[in-house]
Motif scaffolding. Structure first.
Motif, PDB file in Angstrom:
ATOM      1  N   PRO A   1     -69.075 -64.305 -62.794  1.00 59.96           N
ATOM      2  CA  PRO A   1     -67.711 -64.866 -62.867  1.00 59.96           C
ATOM      3  C   PRO A   1     -66.663 -64.020 -62.141  1.00 59.96           C
ATOM      4  CG  PRO A   1     -68.382 -64.006 -65.004  1.00 59.96           C
ATOM      5  CD  PRO A   1     -69.599 -63.962 -64.116  1.00 59.96           C
ATOM      6  N   ASN A   2     -66.818 -62.708 -62.148  1.00 59.52           N
ATOM      7  CA  ASN A   2     -65.843 -61.867 -61.436  1.00 59.52           C
ATOM      8  C   ASN A   2     -65.904 -62.109 -59.929  1.00 59.52           C
ATOM      9  OD1 ASN A   2     -65.000 -60.748 -63.849  1.00 59.52           O
ATOM     10  ND2 ASN A   2     -66.307 -58.944 -63.657  1.00 59.52           N
ATOM     11  N   ALA A   3     -67.105 -62.270 -59.413  1.00 56.02           N
ATOM     12  CA  ALA A   3     -67.254 -62.550 -57.979  1.00 56.02           C
ATOM     13  C   ALA A   3     -66.633 -63.904 -57.647  1.00 56.02           C
ATOM     14  CB  ALA A   3     -68.723 -62.524 -57.584  1.00 56.02           C
ATOM     15  N   ILE A   4     -66.867 -64.883 -58.495  1.00 57.27           N
ATOM     16  CA  ILE A   4     -66.308 -66.216 -58.246  1.00 57.27           C
ATOM     17  C   ILE A   4     -64.779 -66.162 -58.242  1.00 57.27           C
ATOM     18  CG2 ILE A   4     -66.088 -68.553 -59.217  1.00 57.27           C
ATOM     19  CD1 ILE A   4     -69.083 -68.169 -60.129  1.00 57.27           C
ATOM     20  N   ARG A   5     -64.194 -65.462 -59.184  1.00 60.48           N
ATOM     21  CA  ARG A   5     -62.724 -65.316 -59.204  1.00 60.48           C
ATOM     22  C   ARG A   5     -62.232 -64.614 -57.941  1.00 60.48           C
ATOM     23  NH1 ARG A   5     -63.674 -64.744 -64.661  1.00 60.48           N
ATOM     24  NH2 ARG A   5     -63.829 -62.475 -64.577  1.00 60.48           N
ATOM     25  N   PHE A   6     -62.982 -63.611 -57.484  1.00 57.77           N
ATOM     26  CA  PHE A   6     -62.616 -62.906 -56.259  1.00 57.77           C
ATOM     27  C   PHE A   6     -62.623 -63.865 -55.070  1.00 57.77           C
ATOM     28  CE2 PHE A   6     -64.246 -60.607 -52.485  1.00 57.77           C
ATOM     29  CZ  PHE A   6     -63.106 -59.874 -52.200  1.00 57.77           C
ATOM     30  N   TYR A   7     -63.678 -64.670 -54.934  1.00 55.38           N
ATOM     31  CA  TYR A   7     -63.758 -65.621 -53.822  1.00 55.38           C
ATOM     32  C   TYR A   7     -62.620 -66.627 -53.886  1.00 55.38           C
ATOM     33  CZ  TYR A   7     -68.471 -63.670 -53.524  1.00 55.38           C
ATOM     34  OH  TYR A   7     -69.540 -62.819 -53.439  1.00 55.38           O
TER      35      TYR A   7
ATOM     36  N   ILE B   1     -62.158 -53.034 -50.307  1.00 55.94           N
ATOM     37  CA  ILE B   1     -63.195 -53.135 -49.279  1.00 55.94           C
ATOM     38  C   ILE B   1     -63.722 -54.565 -49.182  1.00 55.94           C
ATOM     39  CG2 ILE B   1     -65.512 -52.352 -48.616  1.00 55.94           C
ATOM     40  CD1 ILE B   1     -64.674 -49.640 -50.030  1.00 55.94           C
ATOM     41  N   GLY B   2     -63.925 -55.212 -50.319  1.00 60.11           N
ATOM     42  CA  GLY B   2     -64.406 -56.587 -50.312  1.00 60.11           C
ATOM     43  C   GLY B   2     -63.462 -57.514 -49.576  1.00 60.11           C
ATOM     44  N   LYS B   3     -62.186 -57.372 -49.826  1.00 56.30           N
ATOM     45  CA  LYS B   3     -61.196 -58.202 -49.134  1.00 56.30           C
ATOM     46  C   LYS B   3     -61.255 -57.953 -47.633  1.00 56.30           C
ATOM     47  CE  LYS B   3     -56.405 -59.531 -48.938  1.00 56.30           C
ATOM     48  NZ  LYS B   3     -55.032 -59.239 -49.250  1.00 56.30           N
ATOM     49  N   ALA B   4     -61.344 -56.699 -47.241  1.00 56.70           N
ATOM     50  CA  ALA B   4     -61.434 -56.372 -45.806  1.00 56.70           C
ATOM     51  C   ALA B   4     -62.711 -56.945 -45.195  1.00 56.70           C
ATOM     52  CB  ALA B   4     -61.384 -54.854 -45.617  1.00 56.70           C
ATOM     53  N   MET B   5     -63.802 -56.922 -45.950  1.00 57.16           N
ATOM     54  CA  MET B   5     -65.052 -57.477 -45.447  1.00 57.16           C
ATOM     55  C   MET B   5     -64.928 -58.981 -45.219  1.00 57.16           C
ATOM     56  SD  MET B   5     -67.760 -55.261 -47.738  1.00 57.16           S
ATOM     57  CE  MET B   5     -69.178 -56.275 -47.368  1.00 57.16           C
ATOM     58  N   PHE B   6     -64.292 -59.673 -46.154  1.00 59.11           N
ATOM     59  CA  PHE B   6     -64.126 -61.115 -45.988  1.00 59.11           C
ATOM     60  C   PHE B   6     -63.153 -61.437 -44.862  1.00 59.11           C
ATOM     61  CE2 PHE B   6     -66.669 -61.767 -49.656  1.00 59.11           C
ATOM     62  CZ  PHE B   6     -67.161 -63.056 -49.501  1.00 59.11           C
ATOM     63  N   GLU B   7     -62.105 -60.656 -44.705  1.00 59.07           N
ATOM     64  CA  GLU B   7     -61.196 -60.879 -43.576  1.00 59.07           C
ATOM     65  C   GLU B   7     -61.944 -60.724 -42.259  1.00 59.07           C
ATOM     66  OE1 GLU B   7     -58.110 -58.074 -44.496  1.00 59.07           O
ATOM     67  OE2 GLU B   7     -57.072 -59.490 -45.830  1.00 59.07           O
ATOM     68  N   TRP B   8     -62.805 -59.712 -42.184  1.00 58.05           N
ATOM     69  CA  TRP B   8     -63.609 -59.513 -40.980  1.00 58.05           C
ATOM     70  C   TRP B   8     -64.546 -60.698 -40.765  1.00 58.05           C
ATOM     71  CZ3 TRP B   8     -68.687 -59.467 -39.711  1.00 58.05           C
ATOM     72  CH2 TRP B   8     -69.011 -58.973 -38.445  1.00 58.05           C
ATOM     73  N   ALA B   9     -65.215 -61.147 -41.830  1.00 52.77           N
ATOM     74  CA  ALA B   9     -66.169 -62.255 -41.726  1.00 52.77           C
ATOM     75  C   ALA B   9     -65.477 -63.553 -41.312  1.00 52.77           C
ATOM     76  CB  ALA B   9     -66.909 -62.440 -43.050  1.00 52.77           C
ATOM     77  N   ILE B  10     -64.301 -63.795 -41.827  1.00 54.56           N
ATOM     78  CA  ILE B  10     -63.549 -64.997 -41.451  1.00 54.56           C
ATOM     79  C   ILE B  10     -63.224 -64.958 -39.970  1.00 54.56           C
ATOM     80  CG2 ILE B  10     -61.307 -66.144 -41.728  1.00 54.56           C
ATOM     81  CD1 ILE B  10     -61.565 -65.301 -44.777  1.00 54.56           C
ATOM     82  N   GLU B  11     -62.770 -63.829 -39.481  1.00 55.51           N
ATOM     83  CA  GLU B  11     -62.456 -63.713 -38.050  1.00 55.51           C
ATOM     84  C   GLU B  11     -63.711 -63.858 -37.198  1.00 55.51           C
ATOM     85  OE1 GLU B  11     -59.478 -63.867 -36.554  1.00 55.51           O
ATOM     86  OE2 GLU B  11     -58.885 -64.255 -38.629  1.00 55.51           O
ATOM     87  N   ARG B  12     -64.802 -63.281 -37.651  1.00 58.76           N
ATOM     88  CA  ARG B  12     -66.063 -63.399 -36.902  1.00 58.76           C
ATOM     89  C   ARG B  12     -66.532 -64.844 -36.856  1.00 58.76           C
ATOM     90  NH1 ARG B  12     -68.642 -62.701 -32.720  1.00 58.76           N
ATOM     91  NH2 ARG B  12     -70.902 -62.570 -32.903  1.00 58.76           N
ATOM     92  N   ALA B  13     -66.416 -65.559 -37.965  1.00 60.43           N
ATOM     93  CA  ALA B  13     -66.799 -66.968 -37.984  1.00 60.43           C
ATOM     94  C   ALA B  13     -65.933 -67.778 -37.014  1.00 60.43           C
ATOM     95  CB  ALA B  13     -66.684 -67.524 -39.403  1.00 60.43           C
ATOM     96  N   LYS B  14     -64.659 -67.483 -36.972  1.00 66.33           N
ATOM     97  CA  LYS B  14     -63.771 -68.172 -36.024  1.00 66.33           C
ATOM     98  C   LYS B  14     -64.157 -67.851 -34.582  1.00 66.33           C
ATOM     99  CE  LYS B  14     -59.752 -68.438 -39.075  1.00 66.33           C
ATOM    100  NZ  LYS B  14     -58.378 -67.928 -39.298  1.00 66.33           N
ATOM    101  N   GLU B  15     -64.490 -66.590 -34.310  1.00 70.24           N
ATOM    102  CA  GLU B  15     -64.928 -66.196 -32.954  1.00 70.24           C
ATOM    103  C   GLU B  15     -66.144 -66.994 -32.521  1.00 70.24           C
ATOM    104  OE1 GLU B  15     -65.785 -62.007 -32.947  1.00 70.24           O
ATOM    105  OE2 GLU B  15     -63.696 -61.478 -33.400  1.00 70.24           O
ATOM    106  N   ARG B  16     -67.031 -67.273 -33.465  1.00 66.87           N
ATOM    107  CA  ARG B  16     -68.258 -68.023 -33.167  1.00 66.87           C
ATOM    108  C   ARG B  16     -68.029 -69.530 -33.215  1.00 66.87           C
ATOM    109  NH1 ARG B  16     -73.568 -65.507 -33.719  1.00 66.87           N
ATOM    110  NH2 ARG B  16     -74.211 -67.647 -33.233  1.00 66.87           N
TER     111      ARG B  16
END
Length: 150
Positions: free
Chosen positions: A128-134, A99-114
């Protein structure tokens, strides 16, 4: 998954997710009824065209994630727009399902749209787990961030 703009009726679920970890517990106050500060903050976010508070729903219309995108106009980068992603949370029982990956994919596309030229975030060094994920999504620690809390 359905991505949609949050409504006032979603605020309690959002605050519950934000408060549901060790760092969140120390700074948030999740209770029903919610403290008025959260509702006032939502109203300010909702009224600002450069703020997008998003919730993610599963097939049962249950809120399973949230994030906030802020679009910041700059003079640098030839008058560029930066997108800032904050308060990314996934319901505890839904983590590890992509879900996190899908959320970031959505956010990246939204940022590009804007028409943003960059999507940036900060993460507490105690996550640290969040940082590794990013990092796995391609984010790079290119700047040293600093904060002055009041």
């Amino acid at each position: 998954m359905i991505f949609r703009k949050a409504t006032i009726n979603d605020v309690a679920k959002i605050v519950e997710m934000i408060a549901d970890d060790e760092l969140g517990k120390s700074r948030e106050q999740y209770q029903i009824p919610l403290p008025n500060e959260y509702l006032r903050a939502f109203q300010n976010i909702d009224a600002d065209q450069n703020q997008e508070l998003i919730v993610v729903e599963n097939e049962n219309a249950e809120i399973i994630g949230t994030l906030q995108l802020s679009f910041i106009q700059y003079l640098t980068y030839r008058g560029g727009i930066r997108a800032q992603i904050e308060a990314v949370r996934i319901k505890k029982d839904q983590r590890g399902l992509g879900i996190g990956k899908a959320m970031f994919e959505w956010a990246i596309e939204r940022a590009k749209e804007r028409k943003a030229h960059v999507l940036q975030l900060t993460s507490d060094k105690r996550r640290p787990n969040a940082i590794r994920f990013y990092e796995s999504l391609g984010f790079k620690a290119t700047h040293e961030g600093m904060k002055l809390h009041f």
